[in-house]
Each structure stands twice: as C-alpha cells, then as structure tokens.
Design a protein around this motif. Sequence first.
Motif, short mmCIF file in Angstrom:
data_model
loop_
_atom_site.label_atom_id
_atom_site.label_comp_id
_atom_site.label_asym_id
_atom_site.label_seq_id
_atom_site.Cartn_x
_atom_site.Cartn_y
_atom_site.Cartn_z
N ASN A 1 0.83 -1.20 0.00
CA ASN A 1 0.00 0.00 0.00
C ASN A 1 0.87 1.25 0.00
OD1 ASN A 1 -2.87 0.37 0.02
ND2 ASN A 1 -2.95 -1.10 1.70
N VAL A 2 1.88 1.24 0.85
CA VAL A 2 2.80 2.38 0.91
C VAL A 2 3.53 2.53 -0.43
CG1 VAL A 2 4.78 3.39 2.09
CG2 VAL A 2 3.08 2.08 3.41
N TYR B 1 1.27 3.97 -3.22
CA TYR B 1 1.02 5.40 -3.00
C TYR B 1 2.25 6.22 -3.38
CZ TYR B 1 0.62 9.67 -0.09
OH TYR B 1 0.61 10.95 0.38
N ARG B 2 3.41 5.78 -2.87
CA ARG B 2 4.64 6.53 -3.14
C ARG B 2 5.04 6.45 -4.62
NH1 ARG B 2 6.31 9.99 0.86
NH2 ARG B 2 8.33 9.96 -0.16
N LEU C 1 3.12 9.12 -6.33
CA LEU C 1 3.71 10.43 -6.00
C LEU C 1 5.01 10.66 -6.76
CD1 LEU C 1 3.57 11.02 -2.13
CD2 LEU C 1 2.20 12.10 -3.90
N LEU C 2 5.83 9.61 -6.80
CA LEU C 2 7.12 9.72 -7.49
C LEU C 2 6.91 10.01 -8.97
CD1 LEU C 2 10.23 9.38 -7.51
CD2 LEU C 2 9.88 6.91 -7.75
N THR D 1 -4.24 6.48 -6.14
CA THR D 1 -3.54 7.74 -5.86
C THR D 1 -3.46 8.62 -7.11
OG1 THR D 1 -2.28 6.62 -4.13
CG2 THR D 1 -1.42 8.73 -4.92
N ARG E 1 -6.84 10.07 -7.45
CA ARG E 1 -7.01 11.17 -6.49
C ARG E 1 -6.37 12.45 -7.00
NH1 ARG E 1 -8.10 10.30 -1.13
NH2 ARG E 1 -8.05 8.19 -0.32
N MET F 1 8.73 6.59 3.58
CA MET F 1 7.58 7.08 4.35
C MET F 1 7.55 6.31 5.66
SD MET F 1 3.79 7.56 2.77
CE MET F 1 2.94 6.39 3.84
#
Lengths: 366, 366
Positions: free
Chosen positions: A137-138, A141-142, A145-146, A185, A188, A318
């Motif tokens: 999950n982390v 998400y990352r 973002l990356l 993500t 979003r 994170m």
Amino acid sequence: ALSVGVVAETAAGERRVALVPKLAERVIRRGLRVVVEPGAGEGAGLPDELYAAAGAELATAASPARHCDIVLTVTPPSDADIARLARGTVLIGFLDPLGAPQRIEALREAGVTAFAVESIPRISRAQAMDALSSQANVSGYRAALLAAQRAPRFFPMLTTAAGTVPPATVLVLGAGVAGLQALATAKRLGAQPTGYDVRPEVAEQVRSVGAQWLDLGIEAIGEGGYARELTDDERAEQQRRLTEAIGGFDVVITTALVPGRTAPTLVTAEAVHGMRPGSVVVDLAGATGGNCALTEAGRDVVVDGVTISSPLNLPAEMPLHASELYARNLVELLELLVDAEGRLAIDPADEIVAGACVAGLPEEVA
Amino acid sequence: ALSVGVVAETAAGERRVALVPKLAERVIRRGLRVVVEPGAGEGAGLPDELYAAAGAELATAASPARHCDIVLTVTPPSDADIARLARGTVLIGFLDPLGAPQRIEALREAGVTAFAVESIPRISRAQAMDALSSQANVSGYRAALLAAQRAPRFFPMLTTAAGTVPPATVLVLGAGVAGLQALATAKRLGAQPTGYDVRPEVAEQVRSVGAQWLDLGIEAIGEGGYARELTDDERAEQQRRLTEAIGGFDVVITTALVPGRTAPTLVTAEAVHGMRPGSVVVDLAGATGGNCALTEAGRDVVVDGVTISSPLNLPAEMPLHASELYARNLVELLELLVDAEGRLAIDPADEIVAGACVAGLPEEVA
C-alpha cells in the motif's frame, strides 16, 4: 516475563522500525517486556524517549535486544545478525524465504524459530497480519507520488483563463495491492488511470478505484492468486500489444512481481522508444530485475527523453506510517504466538503458524 | 515579417522555455516569423525538430534570436543578455521590476521596449495573460506534491485490516493562486487542508477548494488585492496565535509573498520547535527571505525532526506544462501588440500595454 526485542535496522537506506511506541505499549499491556535498541526508531522520527515513555526498556551491551525471547525486525538479518541470535529465539520479520533460502537454512542451523511475514497464508483470519499488503500500500502510494514528481506535466486537468491542459494518462501494470493503490492515488491526483493485469478477474477491482481496465486479451492465473508465468508465445503477444498501448500513456507504473523469481519484462526497450519525450516509467520491480528492460535498479535513467525510475525501498521513504502499519501486522502475529498469561504458545497446528514459520517450528504446543 | 525570438534560458536550473511549438504555430499563422535558439526547449522535453515542424526557424550566429523584433524570455536577462539586444527590441518576460529596478533602467538605456509580465494589470481582459497566476498554479501544485514526498506519513486516510491511519493535516499560509492550488492538491490527495490569509475575504475561496479556514482574527488588506504589511503589534499577535496553531499540523506550506519586499516571517523558530517530529514545512518564499525563520533558501534542513524545504523554482521542475501555460500567456500579450497585418502596434493608451510596459513605451501608436 517474555521479552520482545526491537532491532535498529542496519540495511542501507532502511528507515523503518519493526515496533512503534504505541504498539510497544500494547505489547507491554499484554504482560511482555519490550527491549529497544537505542536509535531504532530514529529514521522514522521516533526518538528513544517515546519508547521509554511507552514503558519499553532500552537495550544495552549487557542486555541486547537480539537476546530477547522474541526479536522483531523489518529487513532480513545478515549472517552477522544471525550469529548474534541465541538458540531458541523467535524471530519475526521480512525474511525473503523464496529469494534467499540459504538464509532460512542458516536460521534453522542457529536454532532460531523464524516467522517470515511473506509466508503468512492469505486467509481472512490473517489479514491483519498481512505485512506484504501494508507495505505494498505504501509502495503504490509513493510510486504514484514519485511519478507525479518526475512528470513535466500536471496530473490533474487544469483550466486557466488562457486555456486548459488535459489530465495525465497513467497506466499501472499489475493490479495487486501496490498497483491498486497507485491507481487510486493517480486518480485522487486527477490523472486518468488505467490498470492492466494478466489476471482478468481483477478488472473489477481496477474499476472500483476509478480506473479503466486495459484488456489485452491474455490471461494467466496461477496458484495463490498470483499471476503464473506466461508461455513464450503468450509473452511475445502480450509484449507486442502492450508495447503498442504504452506509447499512448504519459506515465507507466509497473508492479508485476512473481515471488522468488525474476520479474517479467513488460515494458520493452521498444515500448520506451515509443513513448513521448517527458513520459515517465516508475518500476517497482527493480530489485528482481525490473519490469522495464531499461531499468537500472535503484537509479533514475533518461532514455529518449523518457525518465525510468527504479526506487528500491519506497516504504522506507515514508517510514512513520510504513512502520506503524508494519508494527500492527507484527503485533497481530505476535499475539497469536503468546497465550493469555504472556507465555510463548506456538501452535504448529494453526494454519497461520504453520504457514509463516519457515524454520524451527516446534513439534508440539509449547 | 516581424520576427519573434525565443531564447534558450541560461539561469541555473531553469528548464522552461517561453514559447512551445504549438504556440509558435499560432504566432506563425498570425503572419510572424519565429526564431528559436537551438536547444531552447530541451529542458522542457521539446527538441528543436518540434519547433522546425511547427514552422519556426532555428537561430544561427548570423541570425541570433536576440536580434529579432520581439524577444520572448522566461527569466530576466542578465547584463550580458541586455548588451546583446538591439535598440528598439520589444522584450517580453519575467523582468522582476520591483525586485531589480536597476535592470529596468539598463533596459531603458539600451533602448529596449520592455514588457514585464509581473506588471500586467489584474483586470479581467488581461486574465489570459496572467503569467504570475499560471506559474503560481504550478508552484502550488508542486508544493503540495513536495510536502507529500517529504512527509513520513500518508496524506490520505488509509483503512487496513490492522487498523486505520488518519489523514494528514495540512496548513497553507497565504491563499493566493499558489496557496489555493496547494490546498486543492492536498485535498485531492486525501489530506485535511486548512487555509489562512491575512485577507479575510479569501475565506470563501479557501472553503471552495474543500479546505477549512483558520481564523486568527487579524486582517490586513492592501492595494491590488495583495496583503499589506502588518503593523508591529498585529504581527506579534499574529505570530503568537499562528505559532500556537502550527503545532497541530503535520504539514505547513507557506506562500506569503509581498511583491518587491522581504517575505513576512510567519513560521517562527518557536513554531517549528512546537511541531511534532516528522512534520514538514514547504516554504515558497525562500527567494525573498522565507516565510519560515529557519528556512535556508534552496535547501532542505531538518530541525528537531521537522523538515523545512525551500524550493526556489518549482515551475522549472514541471517544465512542459509550466512552459505551455506561460507561452499561452505571452502569446495573448503578444497578440495585443501586433495588428491584423502582423505589424507592431503598441498602443500606449491601452491599460494593459501601459501597465505592463516598464521601459521604452512609445509615445504614440506605432
């Protein structure tokens, strides 16, 4: 009372810790002692004082965390780490049993009872222990973002007085936990996400996070819900169709991992050449060879204006929440191994215990 | 035909370009020539061939872009750049007239007619030329992404089988275009955003992007809709209340700029000390002294576990869309300066022309 040791991770770049103060409190309320190596939480922004305030002890040279009855870790122990474990220690953490079976053998020889979180059966009773999922999950998400960070463009559509820029198109290959979180993500953030997986039954999950499903017409479902490896013909056809599709996306995030094996190549060199300059590939499979043919593990490379990024440990970027989620998983497993009086009670007949224990499983109930 | 030169930016880290190929096409359709310095678009992922395909010429030593009738730039020209401009050249770009009035004087002495995008009046007819806003949109979006990247925690709430992590709380100081976009992006990512500005009338705009409004009970509205500087007493009271409030947030993004002046300090050292370890400050005012007392311009610093990040040129990190939006703004202004026959027609009576022209405004219509 039974003691639980929390090691300071030594792997390069690892900022997570296996137990956070509020979970230490829960373990202590259960009647166990918690012994934390000084600085163990520092990378996650958790100073020793927070552990002390939660009732944990700090390890010393005379009372090292690795001499506790139970030792919690994030990354697998090195040979030197294993040598410091006493016989009879219960070790819980990521142990990479499929990728490094020789480590499991060393743990067995050292008389350690080792629980690998990777080997916890994927049954509903074990969901709260599912560290692979929490960390994926982390990662997902990352990864999104990356990709947004590396992209020279907005993810959301932007409307200004001088005109509009369209939303970024994001393709995620592999719709496991990481892939679904990357899709969610990206969505979003306002991008137009599309998901692909060789398992057609995950199409509904992809759609449920607001993404489109890319149907290449190739299926391959294996044991345990993982993708099986494709045949050579299937792979060639998959690559041909994927290569064609990839050129239409601004961002491709790849998450296709086969446990214990080299990652499948899904983004060929030809596919990268077909992408527009300014496009971005984020490859989460770099540690096992990469899903992109041009990936260099742990690095960013730019080929024909396309950035190919290979982060190797996104959860460590994170560390606070990654550690908190991981600690919850470990404590759930730990509580399965300890009885109401706070004594070790490892039941080899329990499906989760039997599955997760990769070395030194006791023959009988302790 | 009138020629329009596009320079290759020389400022360190500048990856934007003042005209993108599809806007070059629009200028050429208007009957003008476009002359591009080789490599001008490279940082934005726009190779020379794309400009050539759009009908632009590439500048050469014999025909330099800076000898065109009109020259487009992103960053202000250096002294050396100014020396290379012919008398009578029309220069359009960011010229920082308030921050560096001596540059404007040099342009005037060089016989250049200079239009500063910072000086375009904020009237509705000029909205499509508003480069400050378009670039602030990019900055606000990137500031929220940067904060998410630096945070050791999820922005969105995450519900897992082992429990839930709460959404990140994000405070944005300054609710101009950058601040509102930062709030909107934090909200998109699933965080709980709160906005603050000394102008209470922007509360509605803050709420319209889904953020809460932080009411500290201090107001200061100045000319042109910008915040005026606070009195000493007001500032002391503001800082006391802000310092108290800031400790409750995981992330603080500051965007409080006063044109031509040192940025106000809103996040004091005491406020940073009051934040939890793992918190993040992203300060967009680093170039003019910073909104945070501990900001080091252009760097990341960690104080008591709080990361303070001072990016100096966020639009340059997203060069493709930043350039595209900027180019649209410039072309809108350019089209105001050229008549239907493609000749220069600078009308000093036009409010936009009179406002934006900071040097060499012709006395009469050309």
